[in-house]
Design an enzyme around this catalytic site. Sequence first.
Site, mmCIF file in Angstrom:
data_model
loop_
_atom_site.group_PDB
_atom_site.id
_atom_site.type_symbol
_atom_site.label_atom_id
_atom_site.label_comp_id
_atom_site.label_asym_id
_atom_site.label_seq_id
_atom_site.Cartn_x
_atom_site.Cartn_y
_atom_site.Cartn_z
ATOM 1 N N CYS A 154 32.496 37.641 39.993
ATOM 2 C CA CYS A 154 32.080 38.103 41.323
ATOM 3 C C CYS A 154 31.705 36.875 42.133
ATOM 4 O O CYS A 154 30.623 36.310 41.944
ATOM 5 C CB CYS A 154 30.910 39.078 41.229
ATOM 6 S SG CYS A 154 30.382 39.690 42.845
ATOM 7 N N HIS B 237 43.630 41.354 39.558
ATOM 8 C CA HIS B 237 43.798 41.643 40.985
ATOM 9 C C HIS B 237 45.241 42.017 41.299
ATOM 10 O O HIS B 237 46.174 41.380 40.787
ATOM 11 C CB HIS B 237 43.422 40.427 41.838
ATOM 12 C CG HIS B 237 41.988 40.051 41.772
ATOM 13 N ND1 HIS B 237 41.034 40.618 42.596
ATOM 14 C CD2 HIS B 237 41.318 39.185 40.978
ATOM 15 C CE1 HIS B 237 39.848 40.105 42.310
ATOM 16 N NE2 HIS B 237 40.000 39.235 41.331
ATOM 17 N N GLU C 114 37.476 47.701 44.960
ATOM 18 C CA GLU C 114 37.078 47.049 43.710
ATOM 19 C C GLU C 114 37.012 48.051 42.564
ATOM 20 O O GLU C 114 36.522 49.172 42.729
ATOM 21 C CB GLU C 114 35.710 46.384 43.860
ATOM 22 C CG GLU C 114 35.685 45.204 44.804
ATOM 23 C CD GLU C 114 34.411 44.389 44.639
ATOM 24 O OE1 GLU C 114 34.077 44.045 43.485
ATOM 25 O OE2 GLU C 114 33.760 44.118 45.659
ATOM 26 N N CYS D 6 34.681 41.081 48.866
ATOM 27 C CA CYS D 6 34.918 40.824 47.437
ATOM 28 C C CYS D 6 35.340 39.369 47.309
ATOM 29 O O CYS D 6 36.407 38.990 47.805
ATOM 30 C CB CYS D 6 36.000 41.755 46.886
ATOM 31 S SG CYS D 6 36.452 41.419 45.171
ATOM 32 N N GLY E 116 38.276 38.785 45.040
ATOM 33 C CA GLY E 116 39.411 39.404 45.733
ATOM 34 C C GLY E 116 39.920 38.548 46.870
ATOM 35 O O GLY E 116 41.130 38.458 47.099
#
Length: 282
Positions: free
Chosen positions: A75, A162, A211, A220, A223
């Site tokens: 994260c 992802h 997410e 994110c 992301g």
Amino acid sequence: MELNFTKMHGLGNDFVVLDGSRTPIELDAIAARAIADRHFGIGCDQILIVDPPRNANADFGYRILNSDGSESGQCGNGARCFARYVREQGLTDKREIIVDVCDGQMVIEDLGGHRFRVALGVPAFAPAEIPLADFEQADSYTLDDVAGGPVEFAALAIGNPHAVLRVEDVDSAAVETVGPSLESHPAFPERVNVGFLQVVARDRVRLRVYERGAGETLACGSGAAAAVVAGIASGALDSHVSVELPGGVAEVDWAGPSKPVYLSGPAERVFDGKLVSSESKA
């Protein structure tokens, strides 16, 4: 249960941060969901737990629990908040810290002004490393059985898996339907974060992310990094890109294959408190 906590956010991606560096903290999925509940708990996208380091060269360990109680591998927004937290709590005075995460280590640098730069590691593209089932490695992949029809996407891992979809306009992208359908598709045995990427210029993009374990969030970090890496790999973006997320702007740098990707942005403290119970509602 009684725990001191700090509520923080990175571009609106919000966290409950707990210090387990001196007294171990173990939360099961039920307790995590209760803490993350926005009506009956504190409310957050993820819970961040500061742990003792596992390796001699590290300063801390770092665990991330999603709002559904599952564990996340990475994260980027949380990492920035983690770094601000350990410095403000007096756990370290280092401006650059090394943190053990579930699949390796990350380095977080304090840039000043409550901004931090996170080294997220080298992106992985091999399907077995993402993981992505039943595909050979390619620049893009297509799944026909996703809500809304066939979906073409790039796939990679940066701590988390992802999938990145190019869209003409993020405002009208089918995040609410394609997001959950692709996030839990059998092709992704560990589920996947789904990014909807709009390229505005070679150094600027817009992005929304659904997410895994949290749903759509205001930002994110991993992301954002994955979307930029996918865009650079396809030749659409330069090596430094501003990412406009619903919660604000992050900066991503990637020098290319075999190089780590870097994420920069703010970390904000919202309030401190004491959790006296994490029991779910009856």
